[in-house]
Design a protein around this motif. Structure first.
Motif, PDB file in Angstrom:
ATOM      1  N   UNK A   1       5.819   2.296   9.552  1.00 17.36           N
ATOM      2  CA  UNK A   1       6.606   2.788   8.394  1.00 17.36           C
ATOM      3  C   UNK A   1       5.747   2.852   6.902  1.00 17.36           C
ATOM      4  N   UNK A   2       6.090   3.607   6.192  1.00 14.57           N
ATOM      5  CA  UNK A   2       5.504   3.718   4.638  1.00 14.57           C
ATOM      6  C   UNK A   2       6.792   3.354   3.883  1.00 14.57           C
ATOM      7  N   UNK A   3       7.272   2.336   3.644  1.00 14.53           N
ATOM      8  CA  UNK A   3       8.574   2.234   3.058  1.00 14.53           C
ATOM      9  C   UNK A   3       8.528   2.024   1.413  1.00 14.53           C
TER      10      UNK A   3
ATOM     11  N   UNK B   1       0.846  -1.078  -0.116  1.00 18.52           N
ATOM     12  CA  UNK B   1       0.034   0.022   0.157  1.00 18.52           C
ATOM     13  C   UNK B   1       0.843   1.300   0.159  1.00 18.52           C
ATOM     14  N   UNK B   2       0.355   2.246  -0.574  1.00 17.57           N
ATOM     15  CA  UNK B   2       1.094   3.627  -0.715  1.00 17.57           C
ATOM     16  C   UNK B   2       1.212   4.487   0.472  1.00 17.57           C
ATOM     17  N   UNK B   3       2.265   5.237   0.335  1.00 14.89           N
ATOM     18  CA  UNK B   3       2.386   6.419   1.437  1.00 14.89           C
ATOM     19  C   UNK B   3       1.218   7.154   1.421  1.00 14.89           C
ATOM     20  N   UNK B   4       0.797   7.754   2.618  1.00 17.89           N
ATOM     21  CA  UNK B   4      -0.186   8.721   2.688  1.00 17.89           C
ATOM     22  C   UNK B   4      -0.130  10.049   2.327  1.00 17.89           C
ATOM     23  N   UNK B   5       0.089  10.380   0.827  1.00 17.67           N
ATOM     24  CA  UNK B   5       0.395  11.687   0.219  1.00 17.67           C
ATOM     25  C   UNK B   5      -0.885  12.088  -0.294  1.00 17.67           C
ATOM     26  N   UNK B   6      -1.744  13.098   0.531  1.00 19.28           N
ATOM     27  CA  UNK B   6      -2.719  13.301   0.225  1.00 19.28           C
ATOM     28  C   UNK B   6      -2.763  14.663  -1.040  1.00 19.28           C
ATOM     29  N   UNK B   7      -1.887  14.740  -1.693  1.00 18.10           N
ATOM     30  CA  UNK B   7      -1.858  15.845  -2.800  1.00 18.10           C
ATOM     31  C   UNK B   7      -2.985  15.344  -3.717  1.00 18.10           C
ATOM     32  N   UNK B   8      -3.880  16.656  -4.131  1.00 22.16           N
ATOM     33  CA  UNK B   8      -4.993  16.463  -5.077  1.00 22.16           C
ATOM     34  C   UNK B   8      -4.602  15.529  -6.293  1.00 22.16           C
ATOM     35  N   UNK B   9      -3.560  15.588  -6.746  1.00 18.44           N
ATOM     36  CA  UNK B   9      -3.091  15.188  -7.924  1.00 18.44           C
ATOM     37  C   UNK B   9      -3.379  13.441  -7.923  1.00 18.44           C
ATOM     38  N   UNK B  10      -3.125  12.966  -6.872  1.00 21.97           N
ATOM     39  CA  UNK B  10      -3.495  11.664  -6.869  1.00 21.97           C
ATOM     40  C   UNK B  10      -4.812  11.172  -6.509  1.00 21.97           C
TER      41      UNK B  10
ATOM     42  N   UNK C   1       3.897   8.440  -5.189  1.00 19.31           N
ATOM     43  CA  UNK C   1       4.967   8.599  -4.596  1.00 19.31           C
ATOM     44  C   UNK C   1       5.182  10.224  -4.374  1.00 19.31           C
ATOM     45  N   UNK C   2       5.560  10.484  -3.021  1.00 19.34           N
ATOM     46  CA  UNK C   2       5.471  11.952  -2.928  1.00 19.34           C
ATOM     47  C   UNK C   2       6.750  12.622  -3.382  1.00 19.34           C
ATOM     48  N   UNK C   3       6.643  13.848  -3.752  1.00 21.57           N
ATOM     49  CA  UNK C   3       7.632  14.424  -4.529  1.00 21.57           C
ATOM     50  C   UNK C   3       8.865  14.598  -3.828  1.00 21.57           C
ATOM     51  N   UNK C   4       9.128  14.596  -2.646  1.00 18.65           N
ATOM     52  CA  UNK C   4      10.160  14.733  -1.744  1.00 18.65           C
ATOM     53  C   UNK C   4      11.222  13.155  -1.870  1.00 18.65           C
ATOM     54  N   UNK C   5      10.478  12.147  -2.343  1.00 20.51           N
ATOM     55  CA  UNK C   5      11.165  11.153  -2.483  1.00 20.51           C
ATOM     56  C   UNK C   5      12.023  10.879  -3.706  1.00 20.51           C
ATOM     57  N   UNK C   6      11.434  11.676  -4.764  1.00 22.46           N
ATOM     58  CA  UNK C   6      12.243  11.834  -5.889  1.00 22.46           C
ATOM     59  C   UNK C   6      13.277  13.014  -5.932  1.00 22.46           C
ATOM     60  N   UNK C   7      13.315  13.795  -5.020  1.00 24.15           N
ATOM     61  CA  UNK C   7      14.130  14.773  -4.716  1.00 24.15           C
ATOM     62  C   UNK C   7      15.685  14.401  -4.264  1.00 24.15           C
ATOM     63  N   UNK C   8      15.568  13.165  -3.607  1.00 22.72           N
ATOM     64  CA  UNK C   8      16.829  12.634  -3.078  1.00 22.72           C
ATOM     65  C   UNK C   8      17.222  11.237  -3.662  1.00 22.72           C
ATOM     66  N   UNK C   9      16.256  10.834  -4.719  1.00 20.04           N
ATOM     67  CA  UNK C   9      16.593   9.370  -5.381  1.00 20.04           C
ATOM     68  C   UNK C   9      17.733   9.561  -6.474  1.00 20.04           C
TER      69      UNK C   9
ATOM     70  N   UNK D   1      -7.293   2.487  -2.279  1.00 14.83           N
ATOM     71  CA  UNK D   1      -5.829   1.775  -1.929  1.00 14.83           C
ATOM     72  C   UNK D   1      -5.357   2.539  -0.592  1.00 14.83           C
ATOM     73  N   UNK D   2      -5.656   3.982  -0.456  1.00 15.39           N
ATOM     74  CA  UNK D   2      -5.459   4.331   0.717  1.00 15.39           C
ATOM     75  C   UNK D   2      -6.152   3.896   2.181  1.00 15.39           C
ATOM     76  N   UNK D   3      -7.223   3.357   1.805  1.00 15.75           N
ATOM     77  CA  UNK D   3      -7.798   2.470   2.851  1.00 15.75           C
ATOM     78  C   UNK D   3      -6.860   1.410   3.342  1.00 15.75           C
ATOM     79  N   UNK D   4      -6.132   0.837   2.446  1.00 19.45           N
ATOM     80  CA  UNK D   4      -5.119  -0.006   3.125  1.00 19.45           C
ATOM     81  C   UNK D   4      -3.916   0.648   3.876  1.00 19.45           C
ATOM     82  N   UNK D   5      -3.576   1.701   3.327  1.00 22.75           N
ATOM     83  CA  UNK D   5      -2.508   2.640   4.009  1.00 22.75           C
ATOM     84  C   UNK D   5      -3.021   3.069   5.463  1.00 22.75           C
ATOM     85  N   UNK D   6      -4.572   3.237   5.482  1.00 25.54           N
ATOM     86  CA  UNK D   6      -4.832   3.772   7.019  1.00 25.54           C
ATOM     87  C   UNK D   6      -4.704   2.475   7.797  1.00 25.54           C
ATOM     88  N   UNK D   7      -5.165   1.188   7.200  1.00 22.56           N
ATOM     89  CA  UNK D   7      -5.013   0.012   8.254  1.00 22.56           C
ATOM     90  C   UNK D   7      -3.656   0.173   8.870  1.00 22.56           C
TER      91      UNK D   7
END
Length: 289
Positions: A239-241, A147-156, A273-281, A167-173
């Motif tokens: 964790x949201x790995x 399940x994905x990280x809980x990034x609430x950006x409207x674009x998703x 994927x949150x933008x911050x993840x791409x910034x350091x990948x 899918x975010x229902x899984x993340x909330x679990x």
């Protein structure tokens, strides 16, 4: 690290990421409960619970093929009971089963909306609920939600609000159960891929113009899951790995084997994927429009 002798309950484990996780654990001699609903060959999707069982045992594990639609509470109860009867308990629950429809609000049929909610959010809750009585008595018990990280950006949400909420229902679990069972020592985490993963189900779900995006094999998710499931449960929960970040933390720097045909070309970014993840990948990524 080893999962030898551990018993894993894996929903949707007859193909794709679920099967890859099962095979990685089987290489250690793990016991696998394959809880999936494909008993007969599907016209477009490879694999059944029985071919998965054969592959797991060829890889060195022991498997139970539990025919199970995770929307059906009685079927999940039966699958759990079948696995416990065979192996004596359950140490790990991997909530991998998922339904996807990348449709907008006006074109999403309610039966498809209901399917995604029932499989993704409700199925994760149900499988966790029914395996937890055994996990609470297990050694180093883990729940791992694909399940994905809980990034609430409207674009998703805008392109496919029905799929995103399911899918975010899984993340909330993950978020809730990690805290609920922290004191009892049950780890609850999410794992999500940085890039598109090449599975038959995703190739069917993605529009033709995106299906050609360069992707990685499910093995990267299996290797990342293996690393997480070997970590001490009391020190690794909530964790949201992201798969690549997990493996880099394990000292892996060469990821070319997961996408051997990509060369130096950028890989397709996965959803959520949150933008911050791409910034350091350091990986070259082709972002979604």
């Amino acid at each position: 690290m080893s999962l030898k002798g551990k018993t894993l309950f894996i929903s949707g484990g007859s193909r794709g990421i679920g099967l890859a996780i099962a095979l990685r654990a089987a290489a250690d001699g793990a016991n696998i409960i394959i809880a999936a609903k494909t008993a007969e060959p599907h016209p477009t999707l490879p694999g059944t619970i029985y071919t998965a069982k054969e592959a797991i045992e060829e890889a060195g594990g022991v498997a139970v093929a539990a025919l199970c639609d995770i929307r059906d509470e009685a079927a999940v109860q039966a699958a759990v009971a079948q696995g416990v009867a065979a192996f004596g308990g359950i140490d790990i629950c991997v909530n991998n089963a998922s339904a996807i429809a990348l449709t907008g609000t006006l074109t999403t049929e309610m039966k498809r909306y209901d399917l995604m909610q029932q499989v993704n959010a409700r199925g994760t809750f149900l499988c966790s609920k029914l395996t937890l009585p055994y996990l609470l008595h297990g050694e180093n018990p883990h729940i791992l939600n694909i399940a994905p990280p809980l990034d609430l950006a409207p674009k998703w949400f805008a392109p496919h609000v029905a799929y995103t909420t399911a899918k975010f229902g899984m993340s909330l679990c993950t978020l809730g159960m990690a805290e609920e069972f922290r004191a009892q020592g049950v780890a609850v985490n999410s794992l999500w891929p940085l890039t598109v993963i090449d599975t038959a189900a995703l190739r069917i779900a993605m529009p033709a113009n995106r299906s050609q995006w360069l992707s990685r094999s499910p093995q990267i998710m299996a290797d990342a899951a293996y690393a997480i499931l070997n970590r001490p449960a009391r020190d690794c929960t909530g964790n949201f790995f992201i798969d690549e970040e997990v493996l880099r933390a394990e000292g892996i720097t060469d990821f070319s084997g997961y996408a051997p045909d990509a060369g130096d070309n950028p890989l397709g970014a996965d959803f959520f994927i949150p933008d911050a993840v791409f910034e350091h990948s350091p990986t070259r990524i082709q972002h979604r429009p």
